[in-house]
Write an enzyme that holds these catalytic residues in place. Structure first.
Site, PDB file in Angstrom:
ATOM      1  N   ASN A 150      53.232 -33.390  23.348  1.00  0.00           N
ATOM      2  CA  ASN A 150      54.673 -33.459  23.654  1.00  0.00           C
ATOM      3  C   ASN A 150      55.365 -34.677  23.056  1.00  0.00           C
ATOM      4  OD1 ASN A 150      53.250 -35.010  25.572  1.00  0.00           O
ATOM      5  ND2 ASN A 150      54.986 -34.945  26.956  1.00  0.00           N
ATOM      6  N   GLY A 226      47.021 -35.431  29.196  1.00  0.00           N
ATOM      7  CA  GLY A 226      47.133 -33.988  28.974  1.00  0.00           C
ATOM      8  C   GLY A 226      47.204 -33.258  30.302  1.00  0.00           C
ATOM      9  N   THR A 228      46.193 -31.165  33.777  1.00  0.00           N
ATOM     10  CA  THR A 228      45.277 -31.469  34.890  1.00  0.00           C
ATOM     11  C   THR A 228      43.950 -30.726  34.739  1.00  0.00           C
ATOM     12  OG1 THR A 228      47.090 -32.041  36.341  1.00  0.00           O
ATOM     13  CG2 THR A 228      45.065 -31.323  37.421  1.00  0.00           C
ATOM     14  N   THR A 230      42.446 -29.738  31.975  1.00  0.00           N
ATOM     15  CA  THR A 230      41.641 -30.379  30.917  1.00  0.00           C
ATOM     16  C   THR A 230      41.072 -31.686  31.438  1.00  0.00           C
ATOM     17  OG1 THR A 230      43.290 -29.508  29.381  1.00  0.00           O
ATOM     18  CG2 THR A 230      41.649 -30.973  28.456  1.00  0.00           C
ATOM     19  N   GLU A 248      45.769 -39.351  32.551  1.00  0.00           N
ATOM     20  CA  GLU A 248      47.216 -39.188  32.774  1.00  0.00           C
ATOM     21  C   GLU A 248      47.488 -37.692  32.678  1.00  0.00           C
ATOM     22  OE1 GLU A 248      49.242 -41.595  33.529  1.00  0.00           O
ATOM     23  OE2 GLU A 248      47.847 -43.232  33.190  1.00  0.00           O
ATOM     24  N   CYS A 282      56.277 -35.214  30.525  1.00  0.00           N
ATOM     25  CA  CYS A 282      55.583 -35.163  31.818  1.00  0.00           C
ATOM     26  C   CYS A 282      56.453 -35.754  32.928  1.00  0.00           C
ATOM     27  CB  CYS A 282      54.266 -35.912  31.719  1.00  0.00           C
ATOM     28  SG  CYS A 282      54.458 -37.561  31.046  1.00  0.00           S
ATOM     29  N   GLU A 461      48.196 -46.888  32.903  1.00  0.00           N
ATOM     30  CA  GLU A 461      48.345 -47.428  31.561  1.00  0.00           C
ATOM     31  C   GLU A 461      49.433 -48.493  31.602  1.00  0.00           C
ATOM     32  OE1 GLU A 461      48.907 -43.611  29.353  1.00  0.00           O
ATOM     33  OE2 GLU A 461      46.974 -44.144  28.452  1.00  0.00           O
TER      34      GLU A 461
END
Ligand code: NDP
Length: 480
Positions: A150, A226, A228, A230, A248, A282, A461
């Site tokens: 994204n 990416g 949830t 994955t 994340e 996101c 992060e």
């Protein structure tokens, strides 16, 4: 047709198996370049290169590491136009968004962490007059960075820059859907003189190249952004190997608007936070709760503004929304629109694919879509859609809206609109989200912790948090 290549051990190379797959331009629905279909063998080569480079890079002085990372930042700026065009073509996002946000942020990421390491300090604890404890920090070794489609270069560099700055070497994989700017970055790293093997970029599919990174025994940590599901798969692979994990993940963010807000600001920003990047951020607020006394006024003004948004060619400066990222994603979002209708949602605007003219007729465009009349706990309001679809709902009481806002399994971000400071504090404290914006949205200070709770992720992060993630602490206790 242009072939993207892997960046391994300082060279741009073909995948070991010689196989490629198609890279689409979503604004046209046509193939315009080829992506290496890398697998285990390429990840193995990249990891060997990164392992070899680690000894020297981890012992390179902070100022020398900083210098080369700043050179990369300068080169990103110098190539701003080319990178923005590449991002827009690969992702479908408006060129003006890539120019204003994605590319400047990629160079800021490098600049921020390249200079942060010059200002780092470590802790010391004096145990009365008997001993002194010094906490040392060292890089982890080879780390894996896996990013989504994204905000391609923006999020790729958000991981790579702190990992490298902290003295690690990296094996990274961008999304197979948007690999182009990561490829261009590898050319810039060569030009900047980044030592061989310090950064390795392997292109390919998540199930093969991505999985090979998560399961490689010599990769000490995985930083992943990416979906949830994955994230769950990566954790299942990496956690039993005791790798450090930063995840994340997805979000379903509430946007809570009290009647005492600054109406125009809340309205304008809510349109933006709903549909920026075609709703594929996101942090987009996809569930908009409005205090009942203002609901009708807000709904009318909101729908009116949304109707004025132009969906069009991402390269046209007049377009507010471009294409969504892929055919599969367009179909998924259109599927959610059908689900919202089935669940009894009233469509206020949008709700369909838009077919543009000429060369753009094969592009993946969706009209910005607004529903109302859905219960807070229906699937439309619980599952992440990640497209230009939002729901509006009225609320009566503060406790009620907090309950609705907290009802999903996600907890990434939330937005609160009110001019009552006490209320802003009270509500922010009760919202189950890692990031809360009061009277603003997507205001980012790179020093702040960034991440979600519940199924939106693990870890933070940004700032010192990410530099800490990418390093190991060691306490040395010395008797005085
Ligand atoms: P995915 O989870 O599909 O993919 C993310 C990355 O993981 C891609 O590079 C993908 O490769 C790779 N991948 C897929 N399977 C595996 C695997 N088994 N092992 C290792 N890597 C794998 O997410 P999307 O790219 O679809 O991105 C959208 C999602 O990202 C949304 O849920 C969104 O909320 C979330 N997101 C979260 C953010 C946050 O900060 N919390 C920020 C931005 C997005 P490939 O593309 O090749 O499949």
């Amino acid at each position: 047709m242009e072939k993207i290549r892997n960046y391994i051990n300082g060279d741009l190379v073909e995948p070991e198996n010689g196989l490629y797959f198609d890279n689409y331009n979503p604004s046209r629905g046509s193939v315009y370049s080829l992506i290496p279909d890398s697998g285990k063998a390429d990840v193995q080569k990249a990891t060997i290169a990164a392992s070899k480079a680690f000894a020297e890079w981890s012992n390179t002085s902070r100022s020398d590491r900083s210098e080369v990372l700043l050179k990369i930042a300068d080169l990103i700026d110098a190539n701003h136009g080319r990178l923005a065009e590449a991002e827009s073509m690969d992702n479908g996002k408006p060129l003006k968004l890539a120019s204003r946000v994605d590319i400047p942020r990629a160079s800021s990421n490098f600049r921020f962490f390249a200079t942060a390491i010059l200002h780092e300090s470590t802790e010391a604890h004096q145990s009365d007059d008997q001993a002194i404890n010094m906490t040392l920090r060292s890089p982890l070794g080879v780390v894996g960075c896996i990013s989504p489609w994204n905000l391609p270069l923006y999020l790729f560099t958000w991981k790579i820059a702190p990992a490298l700055a902290a003295g690690n070497t990296v094996v990274a994989k961008p999304s197979e859907i948007t690999p182009m700017t990561a490829f261009l970055l590898s050319e810039l790293c060569i030009e900047a003189g980044l030592p061989v093997g310090v950064l390795n970029i392997v292109h390919g599919k998540g199930a093969s190249a991505g999985q090979a990174i998560s399961e490689h025994p010599d990769i000490k940590a995985i930083s992943f952004t990416g979906g949830t599901e994955t994230g769950k798969r990566i954790a299942a692979t990496a956690a039993p190997m005791f790798k450090k994990l930063s995840l994340e993940l997805g979000g379903k963010n509430p946007n809570i608007i009290f009647a005492d807000c600054d109406f125009e600001d809340a309205l304008k920003t809510s349109v933006h936070s709903s549909f920026a990047n075609q709703g594929q951020i996101c942090l987009c607020g996809s569930r908009i709760f409005v205090e009942r006394s203002m609901y009708e006024k807000f709904r009318a003004a909101f729908v009116d503004k949304v109707n004025k948004l132009k969906v069009g060619d991402p390269f046209d400066a007049g377009s507010n929304l471009g294409a969504v990222v892929s055919k599969e994603h367009m179909e998924k979002v259109l599927g959610y629109i059908e689900l919202a209708k089935k669940e009894g949602g009233k469509l206020l605007t949008g709700g369909e694919r838009i077919v543009l003219e000429g060369e753009l007729s094969g592009g993946y465009y969706i009209a910005p879509t607004v529903f109302e009349g859905l219960s807070f706990d229906c699937q439309t309001n619980q599952q992440e859609i990640f497209g230009p679809v939002v729901t509006l709902a009225p609320f009566d009481a503060e406790e009620e809206v907090i309950k609705m806002a907290n009802s999903t399994e996600y907890g990434l971000s939330a937005t609160v609109w009110t001019t009552n400071l006490k209320r802003a504090n009270r509500v922010s404290n009760q919202l189950e989200s890692g990031i809360i914006w009061v009277n603003c949205w997507l205001f980012r200070d790179l020093r702040t912790p960034f991440g979600g709770i519940k199924k939106s992720g693990v870890g933070r992060e940004g700032g010192w948090d990410v530099l800490e993630f990418f390093s190991e602490k060691k306490n040395v206790c010395m008797k005085l």
